[in-house]
Design a protein around this motif. Structure first.
Motif, PDB file in Angstrom:
ATOM      1  N   GLY A 103      -5.088   5.859  -2.831  1.00  0.00           N
ATOM      2  CA  GLY A 103      -5.826   5.661  -4.345  1.00  0.00           C
ATOM      3  C   GLY A 103      -4.763   6.398  -5.507  1.00  0.00           C
ATOM      4  O   GLY A 103      -5.111   6.187  -6.838  1.00  0.00           O
ATOM      5  N   THR A 104      -3.833   6.397  -5.001  1.00  0.00           N
ATOM      6  CA  THR A 104      -2.559   6.793  -6.141  1.00  0.00           C
ATOM      7  C   THR A 104      -1.578   6.788  -7.054  1.00  0.00           C
ATOM      8  O   THR A 104      -1.229   6.628  -7.724  1.00  0.00           O
ATOM      9  N   CYS A 105      -1.258   5.152  -6.052  1.00  0.00           N
ATOM     10  CA  CYS A 105       0.031   4.784  -6.217  1.00  0.00           C
ATOM     11  C   CYS A 105      -0.126   3.306  -7.615  1.00  0.00           C
ATOM     12  O   CYS A 105       0.651   3.342  -8.132  1.00  0.00           O
ATOM     13  N   GLY A 106      -1.610   2.511  -7.341  1.00  0.00           N
ATOM     14  CA  GLY A 106      -2.360   1.927  -8.181  1.00  0.00           C
ATOM     15  C   GLY A 106      -1.237   0.473  -7.479  1.00  0.00           C
ATOM     16  O   GLY A 106      -1.599  -0.533  -8.983  1.00  0.00           O
ATOM     17  N   GLY A 127      -3.237   4.298   0.968  1.00  0.00           N
ATOM     18  CA  GLY A 127      -4.008   4.030   0.659  1.00  0.00           C
ATOM     19  C   GLY A 127      -5.496   5.468  -0.025  1.00  0.00           C
ATOM     20  O   GLY A 127      -6.373   4.823   0.337  1.00  0.00           O
ATOM     21  N   CYS A 183      -7.179  -0.937  -1.407  1.00  0.00           N
ATOM     22  CA  CYS A 183      -7.776   0.652  -0.313  1.00  0.00           C
ATOM     23  C   CYS A 183      -9.090   1.314  -1.198  1.00  0.00           C
ATOM     24  O   CYS A 183      -9.330   1.950  -0.114  1.00  0.00           O
ATOM     25  N   ALA A 194       0.235  -0.979  -0.113  1.00  0.00           N
ATOM     26  CA  ALA A 194      -0.107  -0.088   0.218  1.00  0.00           C
ATOM     27  C   ALA A 194       0.866   0.837   0.382  1.00  0.00           C
ATOM     28  O   ALA A 194       0.918   2.203   0.886  1.00  0.00           O
ATOM     29  N   CYS A 216      -1.562  -1.374  -4.882  1.00  0.00           N
ATOM     30  CA  CYS A 216      -2.799  -2.881  -3.909  1.00  0.00           C
ATOM     31  C   CYS A 216      -3.525  -3.627  -4.916  1.00  0.00           C
ATOM     32  O   CYS A 216      -5.034  -3.981  -4.859  1.00  0.00           O
ATOM     33  N   LEU A 227      -8.913  -1.822  -7.063  1.00  0.00           N
ATOM     34  CA  LEU A 227      -7.767  -1.582  -6.286  1.00  0.00           C
ATOM     35  C   LEU A 227      -8.233  -1.834  -4.071  1.00  0.00           C
ATOM     36  O   LEU A 227      -9.171  -1.826  -4.176  1.00  0.00           O
ATOM     37  N   CYS A 232       0.963   4.296  -1.591  1.00  0.00           N
ATOM     38  CA  CYS A 232       0.794   5.896  -0.818  1.00  0.00           C
ATOM     39  C   CYS A 232      -0.333   5.722  -0.132  1.00  0.00           C
ATOM     40  O   CYS A 232      -1.370   6.645   0.883  1.00  0.00           O
TER      41      CYS A 232
HETATM   42 FE1  FES Z   1      -1.826   2.475  -3.360  1.00  0.00          FE
HETATM   43 FE2  FES Z   1      -4.581   1.206  -3.068  1.00  0.00          FE
HETATM   44  S1  FES Z   1      -2.587   1.795  -1.715  1.00  0.00           S
HETATM   45  S2  FES Z   1      -4.069   2.827  -4.538  1.00  0.00           S
END
Ligand code: FES
Length: 633
Positions: free
Chosen positions: A41-44, A39, A79, A35, A46, A77, A37
């Motif tokens: 939702g920016t790293c993609g 959670g 998160c 995870a 998870c 995702l 980033c």
């Molecule tokens: Fe980064 Fe889900 S933790 S997108």
């Protein structure tokens, strides 16, 4: 209402409240899931696969990061995905934190061993009818002959002492800390059994060393990923998580302490050392890692004026923190400076000795947060720059950590065909930091991208239009470990690396300008941290992470933060020196520096918009130049 989430392939099950996310369920169930980033939702990274159960419509971030086609196949995702039904979730291999190649060793300066812990053997006169004084009075008498009066006794020792003294025939070994407190009493002569632990808490990795405090030798050295990584890859994500509630802060503290204890446990199993004989732990880390280890509120580290809660060094009982060494043992934390420049930067200086050098030296401890220190014996400037986790493989489409199957070296031929080496020679699964730097440097050198980072190569089988702009195919799917997808470098990946390298370069340039220095005045560049141990210095120069100086003036010292922690463990003289170093260091807060902003824009080009500063690089690269000089100098 509660729903059950089952994670495959391990089959772990957990019940969570409805509307919790799958990531929260994974954390609760202790499922290994990336995870990066935290959670947002920016790293993609998870990514999970829904095997069974109904799910809510995808969020905007999911559509952006995964695309509707893969969402239709059940990819989501973790998160972002809310639990509104009983679910069976498969966590694919690429979404796992996994075991990675960790570089934890660094330069080992020779040091006189003079620890904070002393072990002394005594034969004490037993009580008699003529001399019925108390046990502690007898001990005091013996110690005062050594000039150590007014000592104190740990309460646990007071309780154990009478029995041990009598059973040993009054022949005992005392363990004394800070020259005044007895923290252990053992029967017979145990003066040779004296050990300590040095800990370097990096944002990404955690390193633990067990050191013999008589010989100074390292008996055990190992590292794991910082377990807090599941709460967020960078410092800011963890500060945000910890600031949400007291319980979150405790969770982060528990997780790092569990990681340290796990490594100590491994060390005890691999050596002859007994837990009872581990007497002291020295800890370094950036201010956020330091505060989270101590369970201190990190909220103010994230807000102007970014001041740490504590800046001085501290001694705390190991049992109060839950560190599993001798329960009466001590935990020593080095001082912090300001912002995110913490005890690890002081350890860097101690180990590299730049505070003693006549000539100007630039030290960069490259990590998710990069510490930059510049100066010599007359003074040191320092700053911390948010280089982010891109060099660790995050925010890069096929980025991964330095684990098996990661592409770590890349060469691009004149016909744009690619040669690469992977870790452990396995089929490629993704690309790690050194591989990304090599790949982009090679793309620039061969003219696949221009100096602004734009992919300009046309009409070649390795360049295509992807979902988010152009991409360069590094490895065709037939050659990969999964055989499912090509491994590509996207235009967005290149931008991420440009941002990371610009932050580092601009940090260093800001210090240069503050100090009124020129590039030519730098006699040596020291790259510290694991990153420096595997990057190709020429690739780093080509993309402009480090200044264009002869490679002979660049040295790689490895994990100097760990080395500095060991020095302070082995000798109290280094602790005093650390206090002196703090006084020499001038902190620069980049968030308010205009120079930083300007240099950051310059450094978004590769190697830089100031091409004249990179003569060697400019003689190597074939890329067309596309620099708009919009920064006023
Ligand atoms: Fe980064 Fe889900 S933790 S997108």
């Amino acid at each position: 209402m509660e729903f059950e989430v089952k994670f495959l392939p391990e089959g772990k099950k957990i019940s969570v409240q409805d509307s919790s996310t799958v990531l929260t369920a994974a954390l609760k169930a202790d499922v290994d899931l990336v995870a990066l980033c935290g959670g947002r939702g920016t790293c993609g990274k998870c990514l999970v696969e829904v095997v069974k159960g109904s799910t809510p419509p995808p969020t905007e971030q999911e559509v952006r990061k995964i695309g509707r086609e893969r969402i239709a196949k059940g990819i989501r995702l973790a998160c972002q995905l809310k639990v509104l039904d009983h679910l069976i979730i498969n966590v694919p291999d690429k979404s796992r934190i996994g075991r990675q190649k960790l570089v934890i060793m660094g330069v080992e300066p020779t040091a006189k061993v003079s620890p904070n812990i002393k072990k002394l053997y005594f034969e004490i006169n037993p009580p008699s009818l003529e001399d019925p004084r108390g046990d502690d009075v007898r001990i005091n008498e013996v110690l005062s002959h050594l000039g150590m009066s007014n000592f104190s006794l740990d309460y646990t020792i007071i309780k154990e002492m009478p029995k041990i003294l009598r059973e040993s025939g009054w022949k005992v070994t005392f363990t004394i800390i800070n020259n005044r407190e007895i923290i252990n009493i053992q029967p017979g002569d145990k003066t040779k059994d004296c050990y300590g632990v040095a800990v370097d808490i990096g944002t990404t990795k955690l390193a633990v060393f067990i050191v013999d405090l008589i010989s100074g030798k390292i008996l055990f050295a190992d590292g794991i990923m910082n377990p807090q990584i599941k709460y967020g890859e960078d410092v800011i994500s963890r500060i945000q998580y910890a600031s949400q509630s007291e319980e979150n802060l405790k969770e982060l503290q528990r997780s790092i302490i569990a990681g340290i204890n796990e490594l100590i446990e491994r060390g005890l199993m691999e050596t002859d050392v007994r837990r009872e004989d581990l007497y002291e732990v020295v800890v370094v880390g950036n201010t956020a890692m330091h505060h989270l280890f101590l369970g201190l509120n990190v909220k103010w580290l994230g807000l102007a004026p970014y001041s740490p809660v504590i800046g001085m060094s501290y001694n705390i009982k190991a049992k109060e923190l839950g560190i599993n060494i001798n329960p009466s043992g001590n935990v020593y934390t080095l001082p912090n400076i300001a912002g995110f420049v913490g005890a690890d930067a002081i350890a860097d200086v101690l180990a590299s000795r730049i505070h003693e050098k006549e000539k100007i030296t630039l030290l960069m401890d490259v990590g998710t947060n990069t510490e930059v220190i510049l100066g010599n014996k007359r003074g040191l400037w320092c700053c911390s720059t948010a280089s982010g986790p891109a060099f660790e493989g995050a925010h890069v489409r096929y980025g991964m950590r330095a684990a098996s199957g990661a592409i770590e070296k890349v060469k691009i031929r004149e016909d744009f065909e690619v040669e690469y080496i992977t870790i452990n020679d396995e089929k490629p699964r993704g690309i790690c930091g050194s591989g990304i730097i090599d790949a982009i440097a090679e793309m620039l050198r061969t003219g696949i991208i221009d100096t602004s980072g734009r992919i300009i190569l046309k009409n070649h089988r390795r360049v295509r239009e992807g979902g988010f702009g152009k991409e360069f195919i590094l490895v065709f799917k037939e050659e990969t470990a999964t055989g499912e997808e090509d491994i590509v470098i996207t235009q967005e990946d290149i931008r991420e690396i440009q941002k990371a390298k610009a932050a580092i370069y601009a940090g260093y340039m800001t210090l240069m300008k503050k100090g009124g220095l020129k590039k030519e005045e730098i006699s040596e560049i020291i790259i510290a941290g694991a990153f420096g141990s595997y990057i190709d210095p020429l690739s780093a120069k080509i993309i402009g992470i480090i200044p264009d100086l002869p490679t002979s003036r660049i040295s790689f010292l490895g994990n100097t933060a760990g080395s500095g922690a060991r020095l302070c463990l082995k000798s109290i003289d280094y602790r005093k020196e650390a206090e002196e170093i703090v006084k020499k260091m001038k902190y620069v807060e980049l968030a308010v520096e205009r120079i930083f902003e300007e240099e950051y824009i310059n450094a978004m080009f590769m190697p830089n918009s100031r091409l004249e500063d990179f003569p060697e690089v400019m003689s190597i690269i074939k890329s067309p130049i596309n620099v708009r000089r919009y920064v006023k100098r």
